[in-house]
Design a protein around this motif. Sequence first.
Motif, PDB file in Angstrom:
ATOM      1  N   GLY A 139       0.963  -1.060   0.065  1.00 21.73           N
ATOM      2  CA  GLY A 139      -0.126  -0.060  -0.111  1.00 21.73           C
ATOM      3  C   GLY A 139       0.889   1.293  -0.191  1.00 21.73           C
ATOM      4  O   GLY A 139       0.332   2.213  -0.191  1.00 21.73           O
ATOM      5  N   GLY A 140       2.149   1.027   0.166  1.00 20.71           N
ATOM      6  CA  GLY A 140       2.933   2.281   0.395  1.00 20.71           C
ATOM      7  C   GLY A 140       3.490   2.705  -1.065  1.00 20.71           C
ATOM      8  O   GLY A 140       3.360   1.768  -1.980  1.00 20.71           O
ATOM      9  N   GLN A 141       4.079   3.799  -1.444  1.00 15.99           N
ATOM     10  CA  GLN A 141       4.274   4.467  -2.795  1.00 15.99           C
ATOM     11  C   GLN A 141       5.835   5.113  -2.450  1.00 15.99           C
ATOM     12  O   GLN A 141       5.746   5.863  -1.550  1.00 15.99           O
ATOM     13  N   ILE A 142       6.500   5.157  -3.672  1.00 20.99           N
ATOM     14  CA  ILE A 142       7.683   5.960  -3.698  1.00 20.99           C
ATOM     15  C   ILE A 142       7.600   6.794  -5.116  1.00 20.99           C
ATOM     16  O   ILE A 142       7.452   6.034  -6.035  1.00 20.99           O
ATOM     17  N   SER A 143       7.663   8.039  -5.107  1.00 23.37           N
ATOM     18  CA  SER A 143       7.350   8.803  -6.491  1.00 23.37           C
ATOM     19  C   SER A 143       8.660   9.880  -6.486  1.00 23.37           C
ATOM     20  O   SER A 143       9.175  10.450  -5.510  1.00 23.37           O
ATOM     21  N   ASN A 144       9.041   9.848  -7.742  1.00 20.89           N
ATOM     22  CA  ASN A 144      10.052  11.101  -7.840  1.00 20.89           C
ATOM     23  C   ASN A 144      11.366  11.049  -7.216  1.00 20.89           C
ATOM     24  O   ASN A 144      11.962  12.297  -7.084  1.00 20.89           O
ATOM     25  N   VAL A 145      11.630  10.123  -6.718  1.00 19.21           N
ATOM     26  CA  VAL A 145      12.971   9.834  -5.997  1.00 19.21           C
ATOM     27  C   VAL A 145      14.105   9.168  -7.016  1.00 19.21           C
ATOM     28  O   VAL A 145      13.920   8.561  -7.617  1.00 19.21           O
ATOM     29  N   PRO A 146      15.355  10.138  -6.788  1.00 20.47           N
ATOM     30  CA  PRO A 146      16.376   9.645  -7.915  1.00 20.47           C
ATOM     31  C   PRO A 146      16.605   8.082  -7.676  1.00 20.47           C
ATOM     32  O   PRO A 146      16.574   7.627  -6.483  1.00 20.47           O
ATOM     33  N   TRP A 147      16.974   7.508  -8.954  1.00 18.89           N
ATOM     34  CA  TRP A 147      16.836   5.881  -8.700  1.00 18.89           C
ATOM     35  C   TRP A 147      18.121   5.521  -7.632  1.00 18.89           C
ATOM     36  O   TRP A 147      17.693   4.477  -6.968  1.00 18.89           O
ATOM     37  N   LEU A 148      19.398   6.303  -7.650  1.00 19.40           N
ATOM     38  CA  LEU A 148      20.444   5.819  -6.651  1.00 19.40           C
ATOM     39  C   LEU A 148      19.960   5.982  -5.184  1.00 19.40           C
ATOM     40  O   LEU A 148      20.106   4.976  -4.446  1.00 19.40           O
ATOM     41  N   ARG A 149      19.347   7.105  -4.868  1.00 17.72           N
ATOM     42  CA  ARG A 149      18.743   7.358  -3.541  1.00 17.72           C
ATOM     43  C   ARG A 149      17.544   6.213  -3.203  1.00 17.72           C
ATOM     44  O   ARG A 149      17.579   5.688  -2.061  1.00 17.72           O
ATOM     45  N   LYS A 150      16.861   5.932  -4.232  1.00 13.26           N
ATOM     46  CA  LYS A 150      15.734   4.936  -3.847  1.00 13.26           C
ATOM     47  C   LYS A 150      16.239   3.547  -3.760  1.00 13.26           C
ATOM     48  O   LYS A 150      15.837   2.983  -3.017  1.00 13.26           O
ATOM     49  N   LEU A 151      17.362   3.450  -4.615  1.00 14.09           N
ATOM     50  CA  LEU A 151      17.711   1.852  -4.495  1.00 14.09           C
ATOM     51  C   LEU A 151      18.665   1.579  -2.938  1.00 14.09           C
ATOM     52  O   LEU A 151      18.298   0.781  -2.365  1.00 14.09           O
ATOM     53  N   LEU A 152      19.411   2.999  -2.531  1.00  8.65           N
ATOM     54  CA  LEU A 152      19.901   2.784  -1.417  1.00  8.65           C
ATOM     55  C   LEU A 152      19.056   2.731  -0.155  1.00  8.65           C
ATOM     56  O   LEU A 152      19.098   1.974   0.722  1.00  8.65           O
ATOM     57  N   SER A 153      18.055   3.352  -0.212  1.00  9.45           N
ATOM     58  CA  SER A 153      17.002   3.556   0.615  1.00  9.45           C
ATOM     59  C   SER A 153      16.322   2.116   0.859  1.00  9.45           C
ATOM     60  O   SER A 153      16.151   1.717   2.093  1.00  9.45           O
ATOM     61  N   ILE A 154      15.757   1.472  -0.057  1.00  2.96           N
ATOM     62  CA  ILE A 154      15.340   0.341  -0.133  1.00  2.96           C
ATOM     63  C   ILE A 154      16.268  -0.868   0.470  1.00  2.96           C
ATOM     64  O   ILE A 154      15.843  -1.616   1.188  1.00  2.96           O
ATOM     65  N   ALA A 155      17.239  -0.748   0.003  1.00  8.62           N
ATOM     66  CA  ALA A 155      18.324  -1.718   0.388  1.00  8.62           C
ATOM     67  C   ALA A 155      18.696  -1.435   2.079  1.00  8.62           C
ATOM     68  O   ALA A 155      18.709  -2.561   2.633  1.00  8.62           O
ATOM     69  N   ALA A 156      18.928  -0.277   2.238  1.00 11.28           N
ATOM     70  CA  ALA A 156      19.243  -0.176   3.721  1.00 11.28           C
ATOM     71  C   ALA A 156      18.049  -0.641   4.429  1.00 11.28           C
ATOM     72  O   ALA A 156      18.183  -1.221   5.606  1.00 11.28           O
ATOM     73  N   ASN A 157      16.753  -0.274   4.240  1.00  3.12           N
ATOM     74  CA  ASN A 157      15.606  -0.670   5.130  1.00  3.12           C
ATOM     75  C   ASN A 157      15.603  -2.230   5.105  1.00  3.12           C
ATOM     76  O   ASN A 157      15.158  -2.804   6.115  1.00  3.12           O
ATOM     77  N   ARG A 158      15.645  -2.774   3.911  1.00  6.59           N
ATOM     78  CA  ARG A 158      15.367  -4.244   3.782  1.00  6.59           C
ATOM     79  C   ARG A 158      16.666  -4.883   4.746  1.00  6.59           C
ATOM     80  O   ARG A 158      16.196  -5.864   5.286  1.00  6.59           O
ATOM     81  N   PHE A 159      17.678  -4.611   4.535  1.00  5.42           N
ATOM     82  CA  PHE A 159      18.968  -5.068   5.612  1.00  5.42           C
ATOM     83  C   PHE A 159      18.624  -4.856   6.992  1.00  5.42           C
ATOM     84  O   PHE A 159      18.366  -5.868   7.732  1.00  5.42           O
ATOM     85  N   LEU A 160      18.108  -3.672   7.422  1.00  7.68           N
ATOM     86  CA  LEU A 160      17.649  -3.591   8.716  1.00  7.68           C
ATOM     87  C   LEU A 160      16.459  -4.292   9.194  1.00  7.68           C
ATOM     88  O   LEU A 160      16.244  -4.610  10.178  1.00  7.68           O
ATOM     89  N   SER A 161      15.653  -4.365   8.319  1.00  7.76           N
ATOM     90  CA  SER A 161      14.181  -5.242   8.499  1.00  7.76           C
ATOM     91  C   SER A 161      14.706  -6.626   8.949  1.00  7.76           C
ATOM     92  O   SER A 161      14.022  -7.110   9.787  1.00  7.76           O
ATOM     93  N   PHE A 162      15.524  -7.060   7.893  1.00  7.90           N
ATOM     94  CA  PHE A 162      16.052  -8.840   8.243  1.00  7.90           C
ATOM     95  C   PHE A 162      16.662  -8.813   9.588  1.00  7.90           C
ATOM     96  O   PHE A 162      16.333  -9.501  10.412  1.00  7.90           O
ATOM     97  N   VAL A 163      17.843  -7.778   9.791  1.00  5.56           N
ATOM     98  CA  VAL A 163      18.473  -8.035  11.085  1.00  5.56           C
ATOM     99  C   VAL A 163      17.227  -7.480  12.429  1.00  5.56           C
ATOM    100  O   VAL A 163      17.691  -8.071  13.405  1.00  5.56           O
ATOM    101  N   ALA A 164      16.444  -6.909  11.999  1.00  2.78           N
ATOM    102  CA  ALA A 164      15.449  -6.898  13.261  1.00  2.78           C
ATOM    103  C   ALA A 164      14.282  -7.821  13.127  1.00  2.78           C
ATOM    104  O   ALA A 164      13.080  -7.614  13.491  1.00  2.78           O
TER     105      ALA A 164
END
Length: 355
Positions: A139-164
């Motif tokens: 249900g969440g969305q991401i719009s108009n975010v530069p691809w590199l910033r978006k990629l890093l943000s998704i990767a960081a949150n998936r990593f933290l989600s996994f360790v948490a």
Amino acid sequence: MADNVEKSDTERRLLSIILPAFNEAAILHDNLDTVVDYLRSLESRHRWEIVIVNDGSSDDTGRIADEYAAGHENIRVLHHKRNFGLGQALKYGISETRGDFIVTMDIDLSYSPDHIGRLVEALETRHARLVLASPYMKGGQISNVPWLRKLLSIAANRFLSFVAHGRLSTLTCMVRGYDGEFGRKLVTRSTGMDIMPETIYKAMILRTRIVQIPAHLDWGLQVKQQGRQSSMRILRHMLSTVLSGFIFRPFMFFVLPGLLLLTFSLWVNIWMVVHFFDALQMVPPDADTDAVSWAIASAYRDYPHTFIVGLLSLMLSVQLISLGILALQSKSYFEEIYFLGASTRRGHDPRDTVE
């Protein structure tokens, strides 16, 4: 009539909005208008206040904020003499709030103001102490975010989600809602962006009910504002993410690599034993030493790298596993001490139960 008005005021719970600002002069006034207009739409249900934290801005952010607050009795401005970082700004702002609910927002409005009402609703209806606005959940969305910033943000949150342990889809979001008393009494140390996962980690230690709601992260306004870029320092944020992951699960950083290295070491050492027995079968009858010593020396002479790699990797794997056990033990001690200290300070609350 006066009694009815007074009763109505007391029934409306106070909502505190924290807006950290660093060099935001170009957008501050207009975005404050947007936030204030939205909060006025909530006045039938909530009283509200805004706390702006000018985090040592070098432009006119402080002056604009003061002038804006002068025309609104429920807006206050706090000033840092120098830039201390987002974490310190949030801690300062939260400590000065009076609200039953606290919502932290980004002044660039990358999350629209209507998230405020949804966060507060989740605090009330889902009996949570902490609510996260997540663009990464269903249900969440991401719009108009530069691809590199978006990629890093998704990767960081998936990593933290996994360790948490994977229950939350975002741990780095700044847009979140707190039960007022809980937010003001939560003790944190971070001064930068790492305060986001730290807050969640310590809330988990306290067995606090944490929930998340779908959110829309939209950088459309930032794209329109010429010359405006994300203030996030990518390399520092990546390092912060890794360190936060270590806090959540040190097992991954020591024990897991240690076990993998131990597996490799055992494989290499098996070959070392094979080479030894091959050499043992070739011991000459007139050898001037015992057969075992001769076989070891012969195998080492023919396969020195097998012996060196096998023994060094075994030693390193044991050290990593030992450090992992110590880290897990230290983490357990810290969590127990923090829980006992915070529980003594705050007292028991039935809402402090993980969902």
